[in-house]
Design a protein around this motif. Sequence first.
Motif, PDB file in Angstrom:
ATOM      1  N   GLU A  63       0.859  -1.260   0.098  1.00  0.00           N
ATOM      2  CA  GLU A  63      -0.089   0.030   0.055  1.00  0.00           C
ATOM      3  C   GLU A  63       0.952   1.280  -0.159  1.00  0.00           C
ATOM      4  OE1 GLU A  63      -2.273  -0.370   3.496  1.00  0.00           O
ATOM      5  OE2 GLU A  63      -3.328  -2.104   2.500  1.00  0.00           O
ATOM      6  N   LYS A  64       1.937   1.356   0.767  1.00  0.00           N
ATOM      7  CA  LYS A  64       2.746   2.387   0.872  1.00  0.00           C
ATOM      8  C   LYS A  64       3.525   2.505  -0.436  1.00  0.00           C
ATOM      9  CE  LYS A  64       5.196   5.671   2.898  1.00  0.00           C
ATOM     10  NZ  LYS A  64       4.380   6.808   3.525  1.00  0.00           N
ATOM     11  N   MET A  65       4.046   1.394  -1.214  1.00  0.00           N
ATOM     12  CA  MET A  65       4.681   1.871  -2.430  1.00  0.00           C
ATOM     13  C   MET A  65       3.775   2.433  -3.382  1.00  0.00           C
ATOM     14  SD  MET A  65       7.347   0.466  -4.076  1.00  0.00           S
ATOM     15  CE  MET A  65       7.751  -1.012  -3.258  1.00  0.00           C
ATOM     16  N   GLN A  66       2.209   2.267  -3.193  1.00  0.00           N
ATOM     17  CA  GLN A  66       1.226   2.894  -4.231  1.00  0.00           C
ATOM     18  C   GLN A  66       1.263   4.535  -3.922  1.00  0.00           C
ATOM     19  OE1 GLN A  66      -0.057   1.320  -7.081  1.00  0.00           O
ATOM     20  NE2 GLN A  66       1.222  -0.386  -6.330  1.00  0.00           N
ATOM     21  N   THR A  67       1.638   4.783  -3.014  1.00  0.00           N
ATOM     22  CA  THR A  67       1.536   6.249  -2.512  1.00  0.00           C
ATOM     23  C   THR A  67       2.913   7.216  -2.942  1.00  0.00           C
ATOM     24  OG1 THR A  67       2.476   6.195  -0.254  1.00  0.00           O
ATOM     25  CG2 THR A  67       0.215   5.627  -0.456  1.00  0.00           C
ATOM     26  N   ILE A  68       3.846   6.408  -3.278  1.00  0.00           N
ATOM     27  CA  ILE A  68       5.107   7.162  -3.762  1.00  0.00           C
ATOM     28  C   ILE A  68       4.980   8.042  -4.840  1.00  0.00           C
ATOM     29  CG2 ILE A  68       7.694   6.706  -4.295  1.00  0.00           C
ATOM     30  CD1 ILE A  68       6.762   6.165  -1.522  1.00  0.00           C
ATOM     31  N   THR A  69       5.467   9.391  -4.824  1.00  0.00           N
ATOM     32  CA  THR A  69       5.293  10.089  -5.836  1.00  0.00           C
ATOM     33  C   THR A  69       6.488  10.262  -6.902  1.00  0.00           C
ATOM     34  OG1 THR A  69       6.210  12.078  -4.622  1.00  0.00           O
ATOM     35  CG2 THR A  69       3.855  11.674  -4.658  1.00  0.00           C
ATOM     36  N   PRO A  70       6.515  10.835  -7.865  1.00  0.00           N
ATOM     37  CA  PRO A  70       7.482  11.052  -9.091  1.00  0.00           C
ATOM     38  C   PRO A  70       8.580  11.981  -8.370  1.00  0.00           C
ATOM     39  CG  PRO A  70       5.382  11.267 -10.153  1.00  0.00           C
ATOM     40  CD  PRO A  70       5.078  11.110  -8.938  1.00  0.00           C
ATOM     41  N   GLU A  71       8.162  13.005  -7.529  1.00  0.00           N
ATOM     42  CA  GLU A  71       9.242  13.698  -6.644  1.00  0.00           C
ATOM     43  C   GLU A  71       9.748  12.976  -5.881  1.00  0.00           C
ATOM     44  OE1 GLU A  71       6.170  16.009  -8.982  1.00  0.00           O
ATOM     45  OE2 GLU A  71       5.774  14.508  -7.335  1.00  0.00           O
ATOM     46  N   GLN A  72       9.280  12.043  -5.122  1.00  0.00           N
ATOM     47  CA  GLN A  72      10.215  11.245  -4.296  1.00  0.00           C
ATOM     48  C   GLN A  72      11.027  10.262  -4.832  1.00  0.00           C
ATOM     49  OE1 GLN A  72       6.618   9.665  -2.109  1.00  0.00           O
ATOM     50  NE2 GLN A  72       6.939  10.646  -0.281  1.00  0.00           N
ATOM     51  N   VAL A  73      10.777   9.817  -5.974  1.00  0.00           N
ATOM     52  CA  VAL A  73      11.449   8.959  -6.790  1.00  0.00           C
ATOM     53  C   VAL A  73      12.857   9.978  -7.502  1.00  0.00           C
ATOM     54  CG1 VAL A  73      11.989   7.678  -9.042  1.00  0.00           C
ATOM     55  CG2 VAL A  73       9.811   7.461  -7.472  1.00  0.00           C
ATOM     56  N   GLN A  74      12.469  10.885  -7.742  1.00  0.00           N
ATOM     57  CA  GLN A  74      13.481  11.900  -8.077  1.00  0.00           C
ATOM     58  C   GLN A  74      14.588  12.321  -7.196  1.00  0.00           C
ATOM     59  OE1 GLN A  74      12.071  15.908  -9.312  1.00  0.00           O
ATOM     60  NE2 GLN A  74      14.004  16.313 -10.654  1.00  0.00           N
ATOM     61  N   ALA A  75      13.995  12.495  -5.642  1.00  0.00           N
ATOM     62  CA  ALA A  75      14.790  12.838  -4.697  1.00  0.00           C
ATOM     63  C   ALA A  75      15.539  11.619  -4.248  1.00  0.00           C
ATOM     64  CB  ALA A  75      13.639  13.212  -3.665  1.00  0.00           C
ATOM     65  N   VAL A  76      15.431  10.702  -4.282  1.00  0.00           N
ATOM     66  CA  VAL A  76      16.401   9.480  -3.873  1.00  0.00           C
ATOM     67  C   VAL A  76      17.456   9.399  -4.806  1.00  0.00           C
ATOM     68  CG1 VAL A  76      14.829   8.277  -2.381  1.00  0.00           C
ATOM     69  CG2 VAL A  76      14.838   7.561  -4.802  1.00  0.00           C
ATOM     70  N   ALA A  77      17.061   9.580  -6.090  1.00  0.00           N
ATOM     71  CA  ALA A  77      18.049   9.629  -7.174  1.00  0.00           C
ATOM     72  C   ALA A  77      19.109  10.555  -6.955  1.00  0.00           C
ATOM     73  CB  ALA A  77      17.310   9.831  -8.778  1.00  0.00           C
ATOM     74  N   LYS A  78      18.614  11.577  -6.706  1.00  0.00           N
ATOM     75  CA  LYS A  78      19.440  13.068  -6.352  1.00  0.00           C
ATOM     76  C   LYS A  78      20.258  12.616  -5.166  1.00  0.00           C
ATOM     77  CE  LYS A  78      17.091  16.873  -8.219  1.00  0.00           C
ATOM     78  NZ  LYS A  78      16.052  18.121  -7.934  1.00  0.00           N
ATOM     79  N   LYS A  79      19.599  12.031  -4.256  1.00  0.00           N
ATOM     80  CA  LYS A  79      20.594  11.771  -2.689  1.00  0.00           C
ATOM     81  C   LYS A  79      21.511  10.490  -2.953  1.00  0.00           C
ATOM     82  CE  LYS A  79      19.032  11.191   2.003  1.00  0.00           C
ATOM     83  NZ  LYS A  79      18.278  11.369   3.076  1.00  0.00           N
ATOM     84  N   TYR A  80      21.143   9.451  -3.433  1.00  0.00           N
ATOM     85  CA  TYR A  80      22.032   8.403  -3.132  1.00  0.00           C
ATOM     86  C   TYR A  80      22.902   8.013  -4.391  1.00  0.00           C
ATOM     87  CZ  TYR A  80      19.260   7.804   1.033  1.00  0.00           C
ATOM     88  OH  TYR A  80      18.584   8.025   2.272  1.00  0.00           O
ATOM     89  N   LEU A  81      22.255   8.340  -5.677  1.00  0.00           N
ATOM     90  CA  LEU A  81      22.998   7.954  -7.040  1.00  0.00           C
ATOM     91  C   LEU A  81      24.226   8.960  -7.204  1.00  0.00           C
ATOM     92  CD1 LEU A  81      20.414   6.181  -9.102  1.00  0.00           C
ATOM     93  CD2 LEU A  81      21.638   5.340  -7.308  1.00  0.00           C
TER      94      LEU A  81
END
Length: 454
Positions: free
Chosen positions: A413-431
């Motif tokens: 259920e939590k996976m379904q709530t993730i936004t494009p902005e949150q995906v972009q944020a982890v790319a910036k932070k960890y990659l």
Amino acid sequence: MLSNLLRITFLFMLLTQLSWATGKDQDDTHEFQLSNGLKLIVREDHRAPTVAHMVWYRAGSMDEVNGKTGVAHVLEHMMFKGTDKVKAGEFSRLVAAVGGRENAFTSRDYTAYFQQVEKSKLDEVIKLEADRMSNLNFDDAGFLKEIQVVMEERRLRTEDNPSSLLNESLMATAYMSSPYRHPVVGWMNDLQNMTASDAREWYRTWYKPNNTTVVIAGDVDTKQALATVEKYYGAIGAQELPVRKPQVEPPQKGVKQVQVKAPADSAQFTMAWKAPPLESGKLDNPEPYALELLTAVLDGYDNARLNRSLVKQEKVVNDVGVGYDMVSRGPELFLISATMAKGKTVAQAQASIRKAIEEIKQKGVLESELKRIKVHILSEQIYKRDSIFGQAMEIGSTEMAGFSWKDIDYMLEKMQTITPEQVQAVAKKYLVDEGLTIAVLDPQARKSVSQESK
């Protein structure tokens, strides 16, 4: 417009179907704690007259110490070498005699054993498995014979496999203190010097009911299963377990690189970034879910970004894959691996990967892209739950990582709530380069038969 409407309708149908299925799973799943500390989880699924019985020991290669790497996997082999009541080799024969299939596997986080049988044979395999939990009995001669088998397994699967060699060097380079740096099969020198006493000590230390989760799934009556488990497993005494040291991985301070020279047809490489796994008690942390979705954005379907750009358009690699384990006991890596196309260089491919990542960092991901991935995740989950064995695997592996089977649906259920902005944020932070390890396979010419015979 019609395409979007169909996609939304399909998503709604999947959510409805999964909601019904997960609610049913919750109702049909029961958890018990025996007085000796053993945890039993029973999931009733009466669609077919079969049952999966799995025994999970929370002891894997991450619990090993230097000089004894590989002992968890070696003991897995020795568990088939007999007890006071069952002779060496008889365990597998007895399971086959009742029409069942069985096997075992060792990972970084656990060791597990399973049987899948017709429902009326469940008591027999429970009795067999409980017997070897407390009465394993192998001699030194049997150990010396089996350790040769394990060493040969290491030669075939790792030392003669360039991809495995590359991964082994990557892990040993990426991790400084975490025992994840050791291969599950163990280092060859440790295997060469391992003794029967090492395996017996591992067995006495970790193979105890208070370090065990038993999962039974299928056409089973919960009360009857509990009674049988209490009869056989409940008679085994608990034992104080060693204190597990945290072994926290220190922060990485810059790019690490390792090169492996091995016979191979093509160059390969893996780029691995340090990334956080999900933590028990912190299920609302969006970052691990966003990292999981980021893997799918890059490599989750045929026309995902890396496959489209590197394989189909630029033709710089023959294949590319992305990996990340959200649920585990130890620290995690976000991995991108590729095999080079003829005439192309590793530098070209790495530049293309960095370009694709930078595009996500700068422009983000599309909402439609993420919706497609979420639909795929939901459909995979529904298909997975069609398998009795798949259900038992999901429950056991989740429990071994320190979570509850009850958390699985919440994670979805939590996976379904993730936004494009949150995906972009982890790319910036960890990659980023500060947490990056690069392993490159430099292919060497294979020896001909005539060369090997000289």
